[in-house]
Design a protein around this motif. Structure first.
Motif, mmCIF file in Angstrom:
data_model
loop_
_atom_site.group_PDB
_atom_site.id
_atom_site.type_symbol
_atom_site.label_atom_id
_atom_site.label_comp_id
_atom_site.label_asym_id
_atom_site.label_seq_id
_atom_site.Cartn_x
_atom_site.Cartn_y
_atom_site.Cartn_z
ATOM 1 N N TYR A 58 7.204 -5.488 9.402
ATOM 2 C CA TYR A 58 6.442 -6.540 10.084
ATOM 3 C C TYR A 58 7.012 -7.908 9.754
ATOM 4 O O TYR A 58 7.406 -8.176 8.615
ATOM 5 C CB TYR A 58 4.982 -6.471 9.644
ATOM 6 C CG TYR A 58 4.056 -7.414 10.370
ATOM 7 C CD1 TYR A 58 3.913 -7.353 11.754
ATOM 8 C CD2 TYR A 58 3.300 -8.342 9.669
ATOM 9 C CE1 TYR A 58 3.048 -8.205 12.429
ATOM 10 C CE2 TYR A 58 2.421 -9.199 10.335
ATOM 11 C CZ TYR A 58 2.305 -9.127 11.715
ATOM 12 O OH TYR A 58 1.443 -9.961 12.372
ATOM 13 N N PRO A 79 0.259 -4.295 10.727
ATOM 14 C CA PRO A 79 -1.200 -4.331 10.564
ATOM 15 C C PRO A 79 -1.831 -2.972 10.879
ATOM 16 O O PRO A 79 -1.420 -2.293 11.818
ATOM 17 C CB PRO A 79 -1.639 -5.389 11.580
ATOM 18 C CG PRO A 79 -0.426 -6.233 11.811
ATOM 19 C CD PRO A 79 0.732 -5.304 11.691
ATOM 20 N N GLU A 80 -2.825 -2.590 10.081
ATOM 21 C CA GLU A 80 -3.501 -1.319 10.324
ATOM 22 C C GLU A 80 -4.236 -1.313 11.651
ATOM 23 O O GLU A 80 -4.513 -0.253 12.212
ATOM 24 C CB GLU A 80 -4.480 -1.027 9.185
ATOM 25 C CG GLU A 80 -3.802 -0.791 7.832
ATOM 26 C CD GLU A 80 -4.804 -0.454 6.747
ATOM 27 O OE1 GLU A 80 -6.018 -0.393 7.063
ATOM 28 O OE2 GLU A 80 -4.380 -0.248 5.598
ATOM 29 N N SER A 81 -4.529 -2.498 12.163
ATOM 30 C CA SER A 81 -5.234 -2.607 13.434
ATOM 31 C C SER A 81 -4.354 -2.211 14.618
ATOM 32 O O SER A 81 -4.853 -2.009 15.729
ATOM 33 C CB SER A 81 -5.718 -4.037 13.642
ATOM 34 O OG SER A 81 -4.606 -4.924 13.764
ATOM 35 N N GLY A 82 -3.051 -2.119 14.373
ATOM 36 C CA GLY A 82 -2.134 -1.810 15.460
ATOM 37 C C GLY A 82 -1.626 -3.035 16.176
ATOM 38 O O GLY A 82 -0.859 -2.927 17.147
ATOM 39 N N ASN A 137 0.828 -1.189 0.000
ATOM 40 C CA ASN A 137 0.000 0.000 0.000
ATOM 41 C C ASN A 137 0.867 1.245 0.000
ATOM 42 O O ASN A 137 1.471 1.592 1.015
ATOM 43 C CB ASN A 137 -0.890 -0.016 1.254
ATOM 44 C CG ASN A 137 -1.745 1.225 1.329
ATOM 45 O OD1 ASN A 137 -1.836 1.986 0.368
ATOM 46 N ND2 ASN A 137 -2.373 1.433 2.480
ATOM 47 N N ALA A 159 0.601 3.845 2.803
ATOM 48 C CA ALA A 159 0.895 3.515 4.194
ATOM 49 C C ALA A 159 1.690 4.639 4.834
ATOM 50 O O ALA A 159 2.608 5.196 4.240
ATOM 51 C CB ALA A 159 1.680 2.210 4.260
#
Length: 262
Positions: free
Chosen positions: A162, A75-78, A20, A23
């Motif tokens: 990550y 992750p976008e969720s954190g 992405n 990001a």
């Protein structure tokens, strides 16, 4: 705790760059916060007094996008275990060099594998979005190698990456070994040796190869100082060499097979 950065799927910095492009990298925020917050003056990110040969690395740290380093982004969720590694540049008898360590051969996972000093953030390291990774990288380096953090000048922070197999979110912290101090094995149960590698050896095409794991994972590798550097560590080194303009053409068809224990 260690980042286990050599894991089989530690493609975070070694996989084909895709992902992405929108990001958001935390690197600039971390650097700005560290440099401007009065209470964190001792941990500031600065390029003042940096040797000119490190200018390309500092520039890369300011301009590189996360997806240019890896297709595996936090992750976008954190979610993910926050950690940091210290990518420490020094100047030795053969010129610019990097500090690495080799994990103990008695460990149950990733035995004998080279890595940057580093590990998980502790609560006392502070805000994980600003200076926490900087403090963690220096603290872990001290605990693992005996490094004196006061002799290290942090000059940049790469975007967080990550490692899917372990769930670690890793911040590579770039340091200049302004005042070298003695380093060595602190805990033989975890570390087999601490060593430096000349950048000239890392850029030498004869020392480069593609590591191939039975799982199908492929990534850059370096055969230096009687060690095979691969996985996350090799991926970060590979990208730094590339974006600093230090990379020399090398034969990616030259393969080094790994086994399932790697």
């Amino acid at each position: 705790m260690k980042t286990h950065e050599q894991s089989t799927e530690a493609e975070a910095a070694a996989a084909p760059r895709a992902g992405n492009p929108a990001a958001v990298s935390p690197a600039a925020a971390a650097a700005a916060a560290a440099a401007t917050a009065g209470e964190d003056a001792a941990i500031a990110v600065t390029t003042e007094g940096l040797p000119t040969w490190l200018d390309p690395v500092a520039h890369a740290a300011r301009t590189v996008e996360p997806d240019q380093l890896s297709r595996f982004l936090p992750p976008e969720s954190g979610a993910g275990r926050q950690s940091a590694v210290l990518v420490l540049f020094g100047e030795g008898e053969r010129g610019p060099e990097l500090l690495l360590m080799e994990r103990s051969g008695s460990l149950r996972s990733h035995a004998g594998q080279p890595s940057f000093p580093g590990g998980s953030l502790d609560p006392e390291d502070g805000d994980q979005a600003t200076t926490g990774p900087l403090r963690a990288a220096l603290r872990e380096a001290r605990e693992e190698t005996g490094l004196d953090p006061h002799g290290v000048q942090i000059f940049g922070v790469l975007p967080r990456l990550y490692i899917p197999v372990s769930g670690f979110v890793v911040t590579p912290v770039l340091g200049w070994w302004r005042s070298p101090s003695p380093v060595g094995v602190v805990d033989p149960g975890e570390t087999a040796r601490v060593f430096t590698v000349p950048v000239a050896d890392l850029t030498d095409p004869a020392n480069r190869a593609t590591a191939v794991h039975p799982s199908g994972h492929r990534g850059p590798a370096f055969l230096v100082e009687s060690a095979l550097v691969w996985g996350f560590t090799a991926g970060v080194i590979d990208r730094i060499l590339h974006f600093a303009g230090w990379e020399r053409p090398w034969d990616a068809a030259k393969q080094v097979p790994l086994d399932w224990r790697a």
